[in-house]
Design a protein around this motif. Structure first.
Motif, short mmCIF file in Angstrom:
data_model
loop_
_atom_site.label_atom_id
_atom_site.label_comp_id
_atom_site.label_asym_id
_atom_site.label_seq_id
_atom_site.Cartn_x
_atom_site.Cartn_y
_atom_site.Cartn_z
N GLY A 1 0.82 -1.21 0.00
CA GLY A 1 0.00 0.00 0.00
C GLY A 1 0.85 1.25 0.00
N GLN A 2 0.29 2.33 0.50
CA GLN A 2 0.96 3.64 0.52
C GLN A 2 2.27 3.58 1.29
OE1 GLN A 2 0.02 6.63 -0.92
NE2 GLN A 2 1.95 7.44 -0.17
N ALA A 3 3.36 3.94 0.63
CA ALA A 3 4.68 4.00 1.26
C ALA A 3 4.96 5.45 1.67
CB ALA A 3 5.75 3.51 0.29
N THR A 4 5.42 5.63 2.89
CA THR A 4 5.73 6.96 3.39
C THR A 4 7.20 7.01 3.79
OG1 THR A 4 3.47 7.20 4.25
CG2 THR A 4 5.12 8.72 5.10
N GLY A 5 8.01 7.72 3.01
CA GLY A 5 9.42 7.87 3.33
C GLY A 5 9.57 8.83 4.51
N VAL A 6 10.23 8.39 5.57
CA VAL A 6 10.33 9.21 6.77
C VAL A 6 11.77 9.56 7.14
CG1 VAL A 6 8.13 8.45 7.71
CG2 VAL A 6 10.22 7.19 8.28
N GLY A 7 12.73 9.06 6.40
CA GLY A 7 14.11 9.38 6.72
C GLY A 7 14.59 8.69 7.99
N THR A 8 15.61 9.26 8.61
CA THR A 8 16.23 8.60 9.75
C THR A 8 16.04 9.33 11.08
OG1 THR A 8 18.33 9.68 9.26
CG2 THR A 8 18.00 7.47 8.35
N LEU A 9 15.27 10.41 11.08
CA LEU A 9 14.96 11.12 12.32
C LEU A 9 13.55 11.67 12.19
CD1 LEU A 9 15.92 12.31 15.05
CD2 LEU A 9 16.68 14.31 13.77
N ARG A 10 12.63 11.14 13.03
CA ARG A 10 11.23 11.53 12.83
C ARG A 10 10.40 11.27 14.07
NH1 ARG A 10 8.31 11.99 7.75
NH2 ARG A 10 6.24 12.66 8.35
N THR A 11 9.34 12.04 14.23
CA THR A 11 8.31 11.76 15.23
C THR A 11 6.99 11.55 14.50
OG1 THR A 11 7.73 14.09 15.55
CG2 THR A 11 9.46 13.19 16.99
N TYR A 12 6.05 10.84 15.13
CA TYR A 12 4.77 10.51 14.52
C TYR A 12 3.85 9.98 15.62
CZ TYR A 12 8.08 6.68 14.38
OH TYR A 12 9.08 5.81 14.70
N PRO A 13 2.56 9.96 15.37
CA PRO A 13 1.64 9.40 16.38
C PRO A 13 1.87 7.89 16.54
CG PRO A 13 0.45 10.77 14.79
CD PRO A 13 1.83 10.57 14.25
N ALA A 14 1.93 7.42 17.76
CA ALA A 14 2.10 5.98 18.01
C ALA A 14 0.95 5.23 17.37
CB ALA A 14 2.14 5.72 19.51
N GLY A 15 1.26 4.12 16.71
CA GLY A 15 0.25 3.29 16.08
C GLY A 15 -0.12 3.68 14.66
N ARG A 16 0.37 4.81 14.18
CA ARG A 16 0.04 5.23 12.81
C ARG A 16 0.62 4.26 11.78
NH1 ARG A 16 0.83 11.15 10.49
NH2 ARG A 16 -1.33 11.26 11.15
N TYR A 17 1.85 3.81 12.00
CA TYR A 17 2.51 2.90 11.06
C TYR A 17 2.69 1.54 11.70
CZ TYR A 17 3.49 7.37 8.87
OH TYR A 17 3.37 8.61 8.31
N LEU A 18 2.49 0.49 10.91
CA LEU A 18 2.59 -0.87 11.43
C LEU A 18 3.89 -1.55 11.04
CD1 LEU A 18 -1.06 -2.14 10.82
CD2 LEU A 18 -0.08 -1.08 12.88
N THR A 19 4.39 -1.27 9.83
CA THR A 19 5.59 -1.94 9.34
C THR A 19 6.52 -0.94 8.65
OG1 THR A 19 4.41 -2.51 7.31
CG2 THR A 19 4.48 -4.20 9.04
N PHE A 20 7.75 -1.41 8.41
CA PHE A 20 8.73 -0.56 7.73
C PHE A 20 9.74 -1.40 6.95
CE2 PHE A 20 11.07 -1.72 11.49
CZ PHE A 20 12.42 -1.70 11.13
N ARG A 21 10.37 -0.73 6.03
CA ARG A 21 11.54 -1.25 5.31
C ARG A 21 12.63 -0.20 5.48
NH1 ARG A 21 10.34 -5.54 1.85
NH2 ARG A 21 8.14 -5.69 1.27
N ALA A 22 13.86 -0.63 5.59
CA ALA A 22 14.96 0.30 5.78
C ALA A 22 16.15 -0.10 4.93
CB ALA A 22 15.35 0.34 7.26
N VAL A 23 16.88 0.91 4.52
CA VAL A 23 18.13 0.69 3.77
C VAL A 23 19.22 1.54 4.40
CG1 VAL A 23 17.10 0.03 1.60
CG2 VAL A 23 17.53 2.44 2.06
#
Length: 96
Positions: free
Chosen positions: A74-96
């Motif tokens: 589904g929708q991918a949201t690039g967040v970089g390496t330093l970020r804040t967000y509401p807890a529970g908004r995102y369930l999974t991630f991929r990182a490089v």
């Protein structure tokens, strides 16, 4: 005397924990409490800790992409390496 000085300086230069400043660390309470840590990018899709509301990619990470699904689709949201967000908004991630 120089051996003692060298040993003392070496102790001062050593970080308390190398893990604290390496890898990807998830926090709750806006960087207050560590709730997850990855020493290296996971090979595939990984779960965001449930209570995470912030993260820091200390080293070894260039980018983090979050998903609101449980399988990195589904929708991918690039967040970089330093970020804040509401807890529970995102369930999974991929990182490089």
């Amino acid at each position: 005397m120089s051996a003692i000085m060298t040993a003392g300086l070496g102790a001062l230069a050593s970080p308390a924990s190398a893990q604290e400043n390496a890898g990807l660390t998830f926090y709750s309470g806006t960087f207050a409490t560590q709730v997850g840590h990855y020493a290296a990018p996971p090979a595939g899709c990984a779960a965001v800790p449930r209570t995470a509301d912030s993260h820091v990619g200390w080293s070894g990470f260039r980018d983090v992409t979050f998903y609101q699904t449980s399988n990195c689709t589904g929708q991918a949201t690039g967040v970089g390496t330093l970020r804040t967000y509401p807890a529970g908004r995102y369930l999974t991630f991929r990182a490089v």
